[in-house]
Design an enzyme around this catalytic site. Structure first.
Site, PDB file in Angstrom:
ATOM      1  N   MET A  83      -6.500  -1.638  -3.871  1.00 44.10           N
ATOM      2  CA  MET A  83      -6.348  -2.950  -3.248  1.00 44.10           C
ATOM      3  C   MET A  83      -5.020  -3.644  -3.551  1.00 44.10           C
ATOM      4  O   MET A  83      -4.901  -4.850  -3.402  1.00 44.10           O
ATOM      5  CB  MET A  83      -7.540  -3.837  -3.625  1.00 44.10           C
ATOM      6  CG  MET A  83      -8.836  -3.339  -3.006  1.00 44.10           C
ATOM      7  SD  MET A  83      -8.662  -3.111  -1.193  1.00 44.10           S
ATOM      8  CE  MET A  83     -10.320  -2.615  -0.738  1.00 44.10           C
ATOM      9  N   GLY A  94     -15.494   3.398  -6.030  1.00 45.37           N
ATOM     10  CA  GLY A  94     -15.095   4.807  -6.062  1.00 45.37           C
ATOM     11  C   GLY A  94     -16.048   5.753  -5.353  1.00 45.37           C
ATOM     12  O   GLY A  94     -16.071   6.948  -5.670  1.00 45.37           O
ATOM     13  N   ASP A 112      -2.226  -1.131   5.627  1.00 47.48           N
ATOM     14  CA  ASP A 112      -3.156  -0.238   6.323  1.00 47.48           C
ATOM     15  C   ASP A 112      -2.565   0.252   7.642  1.00 47.48           C
ATOM     16  O   ASP A 112      -3.240   0.288   8.681  1.00 47.48           O
ATOM     17  CB  ASP A 112      -4.510  -0.942   6.537  1.00 47.48           C
ATOM     18  CG  ASP A 112      -5.167  -1.288   5.205  1.00 47.48           C
ATOM     19  OD1 ASP A 112      -5.228  -0.400   4.339  1.00 47.48           O
ATOM     20  OD2 ASP A 112      -5.601  -2.435   5.029  1.00 47.48           O
ATOM     21  N   HIS A 134      -8.881   3.624   5.342  1.00 48.23           N
ATOM     22  CA  HIS A 134      -9.162   2.220   5.709  1.00 48.23           C
ATOM     23  C   HIS A 134     -10.400   2.169   6.610  1.00 48.23           C
ATOM     24  O   HIS A 134     -10.528   2.981   7.536  1.00 48.23           O
ATOM     25  CB  HIS A 134      -7.959   1.611   6.429  1.00 48.23           C
ATOM     26  CG  HIS A 134      -8.130   0.149   6.718  1.00 48.23           C
ATOM     27  ND1 HIS A 134      -8.306  -0.788   5.705  1.00 48.23           N
ATOM     28  CD2 HIS A 134      -8.189  -0.538   7.885  1.00 48.23           C
ATOM     29  CE1 HIS A 134      -8.454  -1.982   6.253  1.00 48.23           C
ATOM     30  NE2 HIS A 134      -8.388  -1.858   7.567  1.00 48.23           N
ATOM     31  N   LEU A 152       1.572  -1.202  -2.212  1.00 44.57           N
ATOM     32  CA  LEU A 152       2.570  -0.489  -3.006  1.00 44.57           C
ATOM     33  C   LEU A 152       3.958  -0.701  -2.393  1.00 44.57           C
ATOM     34  O   LEU A 152       4.134  -0.577  -1.175  1.00 44.57           O
ATOM     35  CB  LEU A 152       2.229   1.001  -3.051  1.00 44.57           C
ATOM     36  CG  LEU A 152       0.950   1.322  -3.830  1.00 44.57           C
ATOM     37  CD1 LEU A 152       0.510   2.759  -3.559  1.00 44.57           C
ATOM     38  CD2 LEU A 152       1.135   1.085  -5.322  1.00 44.57           C
TER      39      LEU A 152
HETATM   40  C1  GAR Z   1     -13.586   1.682   1.324  1.00 48.96           C
HETATM   41  O1  GAR Z   1     -14.349   1.161   2.382  1.00 48.96           O
HETATM   42  C2  GAR Z   1     -12.128   1.792   1.697  1.00 48.96           C
HETATM   43  O2  GAR Z   1     -11.930   2.226   3.007  1.00 48.96           O
HETATM   44  C3  GAR Z   1     -11.686   0.366   1.529  1.00 48.96           C
HETATM   45  O3  GAR Z   1     -12.256  -0.007   0.305  1.00 48.96           O
HETATM   46  C4  GAR Z   1     -13.528   0.657   0.189  1.00 48.96           C
HETATM   47  C5  GAR Z   1     -13.613   1.318  -1.159  1.00 48.96           C
HETATM   48  O4  GAR Z   1     -14.911   1.861  -1.368  1.00 48.96           O
HETATM   49  N1  GAR Z   1     -10.261   0.250   1.554  1.00 48.96           N
HETATM   50  C6  GAR Z   1      -9.632  -0.771   2.130  1.00 48.96           C
HETATM   51  O5  GAR Z   1     -10.209  -1.714   2.620  1.00 48.96           O
HETATM   52  C7  GAR Z   1      -8.122  -0.666   2.127  1.00 48.96           C
HETATM   53  N2  GAR Z   1      -7.571  -1.716   2.905  1.00 48.96           N
HETATM   54  P1  GAR Z   1     -15.155   2.872  -2.568  1.00 48.96           P
HETATM   55  O6  GAR Z   1     -14.526   2.224  -3.804  1.00 48.96           O
HETATM   56  O7  GAR Z   1     -16.642   2.962  -2.691  1.00 48.96           O
HETATM   57  O8  GAR Z   1     -14.509   4.168  -2.213  1.00 48.96           O
END
Ligand code: GAR
Length: 198
Positions: free
Chosen positions: A90, A18, A150, A109, A93
């Site tokens: 993750m 988060g 994505d 992403h 949807l």
């Molecule tokens: C982030 O790097 C986000 O872009 C990625 O998960 C991470 C979450 O970090 N999302 C994906 O890979 C979606 N395909 P966070 O929980 O510290 O915000």
């Protein structure tokens, strides 16, 4: 970002740490609820610390994906969001969720449009750089119109250079720093759009 007067309501879906949620919480008072499919997600703690409702919505085995998505949509809709932000969410949807929030779901992403969809995007970018296939990576925000992974109309993009001396930790740090800036810029643009609509 101006906290006063924006009035926009954001619901965040986050599965993990988060840190991007935190960037939005720090910049704006617009987050009205945070949902996670992972009851242990630190994102839920971050929401609670900010006084924002934190809702665990684990996927129970045996349940259909569309039943889960429809129930999640009902729970999210109860917070009357103007936008739903996927910040490290993750799960893909389905239409059972997306059809309830047309033009309102935004994903972050850690790669450039069309590159490395799915998980481990930063590690795969580094592998591709080392194999000579790419020279840079980046981060993007985009609308989520369908179940494409994505993918969808791009809102904002920012390049991240990959350096010969990078390892996964150093590249991840630079990508995350860039994400934190880009997600706040994106929220600001969504707020402007919301205000323009009146
Ligand atoms: C982030 O790097 C986000 O872009 C990625 O998960 C991470 C979450 O970090 N999302 C994906 O890979 C979606 N395909 P966070 O929980 O510290 O915000």
């Amino acid at each position: 970002m101006s906290e006063a007067g924006s009035g926009v309501r954001l619901v965040v879906l986050a599965s993990g740490n988060g840190s991007n949620l935190q960037a939005v919480l720090d910049a704006s008072a617009s987050v009205v609820a945070v949902f996670s499919d992972n009851g242990e997600a630190f994102a839920l703690d971050r929401a609670r610390r900010s006084g924002v409702p934190a809702i665990a919505a684990p996927f129970e085995k045996g349940r259909s994906r569309s039943a889960y998505d429809a129930a999640l949509a009902d729970a999210v809709a109860a917070y009357e969001p103007d936008y739903v932000l996927l910040l490290g969410w993750m799960r893909i949807l389905s239409a059972a969720f997306l059809s309830r929030f047309p033009g309102m779901v935004v994903n972050l992403h850690p790669a450039l449009p069309g590159m490395f969809p799915g998980t481990r995007a930063i590690g795969r970018s580094l592998d591709a750089y080392r194999a000579g296939r790419i020279e840079k990576t980046g981060v993007m925000t985009h609308f989520v119109p369908d179940e494409g992974v994505d993918s969808g109309p791009v809102i904002a993009v920012s390049d991240v250079m990959i350096l010969p001396e990078d390892d996964l930790a150093s590249l991840e740090a630079r990508v995350h720093e860039t994400e934190h800036r880009l997600i706040v810029e994106t929220v600001m643009s969504l707020v402007r759009e919301y205000e323009r609509r009146g």
